[in-house]
Design an enzyme around this catalytic site. Sequence first.
Site, PDB file in Angstrom:
ATOM      1  N   ASN A   9       1.751  -4.610  -5.632  1.00  0.00           N
ATOM      2  CA  ASN A   9       0.582  -4.306  -6.460  1.00  0.00           C
ATOM      3  C   ASN A   9       0.278  -2.803  -6.406  1.00  0.00           C
ATOM      4  O   ASN A   9      -0.205  -2.284  -5.402  1.00  0.00           O
ATOM      5  CB  ASN A   9      -0.608  -5.129  -5.923  1.00  0.00           C
ATOM      6  N   LYS A  12      -3.233  -1.585  -5.411  1.00  0.00           N
ATOM      7  CA  LYS A  12      -3.549  -1.567  -3.969  1.00  0.00           C
ATOM      8  C   LYS A  12      -3.058  -0.277  -3.338  1.00  0.00           C
ATOM      9  O   LYS A  12      -3.749   0.328  -2.523  1.00  0.00           O
ATOM     10  CB  LYS A  12      -2.845  -2.733  -3.253  1.00  0.00           C
ATOM     11  N   ASP A  66      -3.717  -8.830   2.270  1.00  0.00           N
ATOM     12  CA  ASP A  66      -3.863  -9.999   1.413  1.00  0.00           C
ATOM     13  C   ASP A  66      -5.340 -10.091   1.057  1.00  0.00           C
ATOM     14  O   ASP A  66      -6.204  -9.832   1.892  1.00  0.00           O
ATOM     15  CB  ASP A  66      -3.390 -11.271   2.107  1.00  0.00           C
ATOM     16  N   SER A  67      -5.589 -10.411  -0.195  1.00  0.00           N
ATOM     17  CA  SER A  67      -6.981 -10.430  -0.630  1.00  0.00           C
ATOM     18  C   SER A  67      -7.185 -11.559  -1.621  1.00  0.00           C
ATOM     19  O   SER A  67      -6.225 -12.185  -2.073  1.00  0.00           O
ATOM     20  CB  SER A  67      -7.346  -9.084  -1.255  1.00  0.00           C
ATOM     21  N   PHE A 144      -9.024  -3.477 -11.189  1.00  0.00           N
ATOM     22  CA  PHE A 144      -7.958  -4.380 -11.636  1.00  0.00           C
ATOM     23  C   PHE A 144      -8.401  -5.819 -11.369  1.00  0.00           C
ATOM     24  O   PHE A 144      -9.513  -6.060 -10.893  1.00  0.00           O
ATOM     25  CB  PHE A 144      -6.625  -4.060 -10.939  1.00  0.00           C
ATOM     26  N   TYR A 146      -9.908  -9.215 -11.004  1.00  0.00           N
ATOM     27  CA  TYR A 146     -11.172  -9.839 -11.436  1.00  0.00           C
ATOM     28  C   TYR A 146     -12.317  -8.840 -11.571  1.00  0.00           C
ATOM     29  O   TYR A 146     -13.449  -9.236 -11.837  1.00  0.00           O
ATOM     30  CB  TYR A 146     -11.565 -10.936 -10.429  1.00  0.00           C
ATOM     31  N   LYS A 167     -15.642   1.870  -5.976  1.00  0.00           N
ATOM     32  CA  LYS A 167     -14.783   0.980  -5.181  1.00  0.00           C
ATOM     33  C   LYS A 167     -14.364   1.634  -3.878  1.00  0.00           C
ATOM     34  O   LYS A 167     -14.298   0.999  -2.835  1.00  0.00           O
ATOM     35  CB  LYS A 167     -13.508   0.637  -5.986  1.00  0.00           C
TER      36      LYS A 167
HETATM   37  P1  ITT Z   1       0.852  -8.161  -3.022  1.00  0.00           P
HETATM   38  O1  ITT Z   1       0.812  -9.573  -2.494  1.00  0.00           O
HETATM   39  O2  ITT Z   1       2.221  -7.751  -3.490  1.00  0.00           O
HETATM   40  O3  ITT Z   1       0.214  -7.183  -2.099  1.00  0.00           O
HETATM   41  P2  ITT Z   1      -0.954  -9.237  -5.041  1.00  0.00           P
HETATM   42  O4  ITT Z   1      -1.575  -8.655  -6.278  1.00  0.00           O
HETATM   43  O5  ITT Z   1      -0.145 -10.489  -5.185  1.00  0.00           O
HETATM   44  O6  ITT Z   1      -0.061  -8.087  -4.353  1.00  0.00           O
HETATM   45  P3  ITT Z   1      -2.634 -10.608  -3.184  1.00  0.00           P
HETATM   46  O7  ITT Z   1      -1.576 -11.594  -2.872  1.00  0.00           O
HETATM   47  O8  ITT Z   1      -3.417 -10.021  -2.061  1.00  0.00           O
HETATM   48  O9  ITT Z   1      -2.094  -9.376  -4.011  1.00  0.00           O
HETATM   49  O10 ITT Z   1      -3.600 -11.280  -4.213  1.00  0.00           O
HETATM   50  C1  ITT Z   1      -4.836 -10.764  -4.443  1.00  0.00           C
HETATM   51  C2  ITT Z   1      -5.343 -11.180  -5.807  1.00  0.00           C
HETATM   52  O11 ITT Z   1      -6.774 -11.199  -5.703  1.00  0.00           O
HETATM   53  C3  ITT Z   1      -4.970 -10.101  -6.822  1.00  0.00           C
HETATM   54  O12 ITT Z   1      -3.855 -10.458  -7.572  1.00  0.00           O
HETATM   55  C4  ITT Z   1      -6.233 -10.045  -7.671  1.00  0.00           C
HETATM   56  O13 ITT Z   1      -6.143 -10.989  -8.678  1.00  0.00           O
HETATM   57  C5  ITT Z   1      -7.354 -10.418  -6.698  1.00  0.00           C
HETATM   58  N1  ITT Z   1      -7.942  -9.197  -6.115  1.00  0.00           N
HETATM   59  C6  ITT Z   1      -7.773  -8.717  -4.858  1.00  0.00           C
HETATM   60  N2  ITT Z   1      -8.406  -7.545  -4.695  1.00  0.00           N
HETATM   61  C7  ITT Z   1      -8.973  -7.267  -5.870  1.00  0.00           C
HETATM   62  C8  ITT Z   1      -9.748  -6.188  -6.343  1.00  0.00           C
HETATM   63  O14 ITT Z   1     -10.025  -5.148  -5.576  1.00  0.00           O
HETATM   64  N3  ITT Z   1     -10.159  -6.238  -7.589  1.00  0.00           N
HETATM   65  C9  ITT Z   1      -9.865  -7.264  -8.379  1.00  0.00           C
HETATM   66  N4  ITT Z   1      -9.139  -8.327  -8.042  1.00  0.00           N
HETATM   67  C10 ITT Z   1      -8.688  -8.333  -6.792  1.00  0.00           C
END
Ligand code: ITT
Length: 295
Positions: A9, A12, A66-67, A144, A146, A167
């Site tokens: 991502n 991130k 992870d978020s 990005f 949500y 942010k």
């Molecule tokens: P990596 O696993 O490759 O790091 P990912 O996008 O798949 O990237 P996650 O598995 O941590 O990341 O999933 C987090 C999801 O939660 C992410 O795809 C967003 O949809 C949401 N999310 C997390 N942080 C966010 C933020 O700061 N703003 C908006 N949405 C967020």
Amino acid sequence: MKAWLCSRNAHKARELERLLPGFAIEPLSADDYPPETGETYYANARAKADFGRERSGGREWVLAEDSGIEVSALGGRPGVESARYAPEGAPAIEKLLGELDGVRDREARYVSELVLLTPDGEELRGTGTLEGRIAEEPRGREGFGYDPVFVPEGETRTVAELGDDWKERHSHRARAARALAAALGVAVVLAGCGGTDPTSKRVLRAFFSGGRAARSLGQRFPHDPGTLPCTVYVKGVKLQASCSTDISLVRPARAVVTLTEAWNHGATAHTWFFFIRRDGTVQSVIQEGAPAPRT
Ligand code: ITT
């Protein structure tokens, strides 16, 4: 210090680069990241970090995150499955707003779990949350995921409207990064710079009696934190400097020794930052400023 970020991502990477200024964040690109099947954010972050550690050769700083977003009316969903809920962006927002159609309880929160592995494989963690609610429709262009439908507590605008600067100060990821930085730097407070801490003194002694470079620097730098005048003869000419030594103990089992010499012959101060283990052995070194005169 360089840290590999085990994430696909790009948002991130950009946010974390600003949130952890001591680190140069380098995204680890790979097509075969392990599936995120953990039951917790921590389990998924740790799995990504382990993958990154293996890929980067095992002796580097590795960061993973992870978020997710947890919505009360959906029993905390999508939560740890946020990334798999629907493709990121408009499709995920549309699905979420569809599920909440006609629902009055809009309470939600973001969660971020960061895992940092040191080159020795020690783990440091930082967790952050951001409380808020889901808006009725998307608004704003920054951020990005949500962000266009997430309104933080105490705000009327969405995160996408509040923007990236907001942010950087308030997001769940910013809070997690601050917790991680505190875990890393907690012992800086412990060590102080007065040189009275016995562990600092022991580590510094071990450092100065270590490798050849440290032994030779030890001849002109004070062995306790503090400043001393020091003299070096260059081709018979006496040069005078202030040589100062400082040490910060960094958790876990690490230290940074900072040696600075400020010369009186016009050159700018010269500083070494030695990143060491507590047994005094050097892990890496960075130098800044004009090189010291050759003796
Ligand atoms: P990596 O696993 O490759 O790091 P990912 O996008 O798949 O990237 P996650 O598995 O941590 O990341 O999933 C987090 C999801 O939660 C992410 O795809 C967003 O949809 C949401 N999310 C997390 N942080 C966010 C933020 O700061 N703003 C908006 N949405 C967020």
